[in-house]
Design a protein around this motif. Structure first.
Motif, PDB file in Angstrom:
ATOM      1  N   MET A   1      62.498  18.377  58.204  1.00  0.00           N
ATOM      2  CA  MET A   1      61.628  18.308  56.843  1.00  0.00           C
ATOM      3  C   MET A   1      60.850  19.467  56.691  1.00  0.00           C
ATOM      4  O   MET A   1      60.001  19.535  55.818  1.00  0.00           O
ATOM      5  N   ILE A   2      60.744  20.398  57.627  1.00  0.00           N
ATOM      6  CA  ILE A   2      59.905  21.594  57.592  1.00  0.00           C
ATOM      7  C   ILE A   2      61.144  22.603  57.929  1.00  0.00           C
ATOM      8  O   ILE A   2      62.210  22.383  58.491  1.00  0.00           O
ATOM      9  N   PRO A   3      60.877  23.997  57.623  1.00  0.00           N
ATOM     10  CA  PRO A   3      61.802  24.897  57.903  1.00  0.00           C
ATOM     11  C   PRO A   3      62.334  24.935  59.428  1.00  0.00           C
ATOM     12  O   PRO A   3      61.246  24.393  60.239  1.00  0.00           O
ATOM     13  N   ASP A   4      63.303  25.699  59.808  1.00  0.00           N
ATOM     14  CA  ASP A   4      63.767  25.648  61.125  1.00  0.00           C
ATOM     15  C   ASP A   4      62.745  26.256  62.068  1.00  0.00           C
ATOM     16  O   ASP A   4      61.792  26.889  61.753  1.00  0.00           O
ATOM     17  N   PHE A   5      62.816  26.118  63.281  1.00  0.00           N
ATOM     18  CA  PHE A   5      61.850  26.557  64.406  1.00  0.00           C
ATOM     19  C   PHE A   5      61.754  27.965  64.391  1.00  0.00           C
ATOM     20  O   PHE A   5      60.564  28.215  64.264  1.00  0.00           O
ATOM     21  N   ALA A   6      62.804  28.914  63.997  1.00  0.00           N
ATOM     22  CA  ALA A   6      62.627  30.395  64.063  1.00  0.00           C
ATOM     23  C   ALA A   6      61.571  30.723  62.951  1.00  0.00           C
ATOM     24  O   ALA A   6      60.860  31.591  63.136  1.00  0.00           O
ATOM     25  N   ILE A  46      52.310  17.616  47.645  1.00  0.00           N
ATOM     26  CA  ILE A  46      53.023  18.538  48.210  1.00  0.00           C
ATOM     27  C   ILE A  46      54.160  17.938  49.025  1.00  0.00           C
ATOM     28  O   ILE A  46      53.952  17.335  50.018  1.00  0.00           O
ATOM     29  N   THR A  47      55.470  18.195  48.628  1.00  0.00           N
ATOM     30  CA  THR A  47      56.695  17.720  49.357  1.00  0.00           C
ATOM     31  C   THR A  47      57.710  18.515  49.804  1.00  0.00           C
ATOM     32  O   THR A  47      58.677  18.352  50.288  1.00  0.00           O
ATOM     33  N   GLU A  48      57.569  19.925  49.319  1.00  0.00           N
ATOM     34  CA  GLU A  48      58.775  20.868  49.603  1.00  0.00           C
ATOM     35  C   GLU A  48      58.455  21.423  50.902  1.00  0.00           C
ATOM     36  O   GLU A  48      57.367  21.631  51.408  1.00  0.00           O
ATOM     37  N   PRO A  49      59.455  21.550  51.797  1.00  0.00           N
ATOM     38  CA  PRO A  49      59.295  21.802  53.229  1.00  0.00           C
ATOM     39  C   PRO A  49      58.414  23.175  53.579  1.00  0.00           C
ATOM     40  O   PRO A  49      57.486  23.006  54.459  1.00  0.00           O
ATOM     41  N   MET A  50      58.589  24.223  52.718  1.00  0.00           N
ATOM     42  CA  MET A  50      57.702  25.105  53.190  1.00  0.00           C
ATOM     43  C   MET A  50      56.465  25.014  52.923  1.00  0.00           C
ATOM     44  O   MET A  50      55.424  25.780  53.375  1.00  0.00           O
ATOM     45  N   GLU A  51      56.109  24.485  51.647  1.00  0.00           N
ATOM     46  CA  GLU A  51      54.712  24.284  51.127  1.00  0.00           C
ATOM     47  C   GLU A  51      54.153  23.231  52.158  1.00  0.00           C
ATOM     48  O   GLU A  51      52.996  23.368  52.397  1.00  0.00           O
ATOM     49  N   ILE A  52      54.953  22.006  52.426  1.00  0.00           N
ATOM     50  CA  ILE A  52      54.156  21.132  53.542  1.00  0.00           C
ATOM     51  C   ILE A  52      53.647  22.062  54.852  1.00  0.00           C
ATOM     52  O   ILE A  52      52.607  22.086  55.273  1.00  0.00           O
ATOM     53  N   LEU A  53      54.761  22.944  55.332  1.00  0.00           N
ATOM     54  CA  LEU A  53      54.300  23.762  56.638  1.00  0.00           C
ATOM     55  C   LEU A  53      53.123  24.848  56.236  1.00  0.00           C
ATOM     56  O   LEU A  53      52.085  24.760  56.938  1.00  0.00           O
ATOM     57  N   ARG A  54      53.272  25.361  54.903  1.00  0.00           N
ATOM     58  CA  ARG A  54      51.996  26.361  54.585  1.00  0.00           C
ATOM     59  C   ARG A  54      50.673  25.654  54.403  1.00  0.00           C
ATOM     60  O   ARG A  54      49.784  25.840  54.595  1.00  0.00           O
TER      61      ARG A  54
END
Length: 234
Positions: A1-6, A46-54
């Motif tokens: 649910m967030i971008p891949d590890f790399a 905020i529910t989009e994976p990159m947005e959650i991460l950032r």
């Protein structure tokens, strides 16, 4: 649910942070549960994976880069909502002891389930800051209090500073445009001193952390009750 590890590692490194595989796995669990639970209880827009991460995870964890938090410090997150910034901080710095305070019991239920899934320890308080900071077991007992909220600095200070022990800090995570000096009178009345304002960029967005040092005891009449606080800020 967030971008891949790399990719997640690359995002962390771009702001001067590192990310371990274990931290990544916990943040992934967090994101998945947040989005799932958000369907029945409003926790975040905020529910989009990159947005959650950032905007949730990296923004929360950046506090540990800009604020010196000694080993085994205690931190109370006032009005924690979906657990930001304290739960990502706990994932990143397991030594920090966190207390999560929120006035909505539905959010506390979510936070208890979240921390169980993440296998992290936390204390949970369902209630209002102005009530619990009057209680002996919480008043001036924490090394740090923090808030990631849109309320003005004077109001936040009255809710957060009473929790902090002398020489501890209240940390306010703010947008770039608020005139922090408008809260200086409240900070002084409550026993604090605005030590510094740290301006930084979260990718393409301006951010600010305000660090308030607790230099003397908060007078016993503060915080006032919620109606008095709403009627007139200090």
């Amino acid at each position: 649910m967030i971008p891949d590890f790399a990719l997640s590692c690359s995002e962390f490194e771009s702001v001067g942070l590192t990310l371990s595989r274990e931290q990544y796995e916990k943040l992934s669990i967090y994101a998945e549960f947040l989005v799932e639970y958000n369907e029945k209880v409003n926790l975040t827009a905020i529910t989009e994976p990159m947005e959650i991460l950032r905007k949730h995870f990296i923004d929360s964890i950046l506090l540990t880069k800009y604020v010196d938090i000694p080993l085994n410090s205690t931190l109370i997150d006032v009005g924690t909502g979906a657990g930001f910034p304290s739960v990502p901080i706990k994932i990143y710095r397991p030594d920090i002891k966190i207390t999560l305070l929120d006035s909505l019991n539905k959010r506390i239920d979510y936070l208890k389930q979240l921390c169980e899934k993440l296998e992290i320890d936390a204390e949970f308080i369902h209630g209002r800051a102005e009530d619990f900071s009057k209680k002996e077991e919480y008043r001036e007992k924490f090394d740090f209090s923090c808030a990631r909220a849109v309320a003005n600095m004077a109001l936040l200070s009255e809710l957060c500073i009473p929790f902090v022990k002398q020489n501890g800090c209240f940390v306010a995570m703010k947008g770039p445009n608020e005139d922090i000096s408008l809260g200086a009178n409240a900070v002084e009345i409550l026993g604090g001193l605005i030590e510094k304002e740290i301006e930084y960029k979260l990718f393409d967005e301006e951010r600010k952390i305000v660090l308030v040092r607790k230099i003397s005891q908060t007078p016993s009449k503060y915080p006032r009750n919620s109606s008095q606080i709403k009627k007139k800020t200090l």
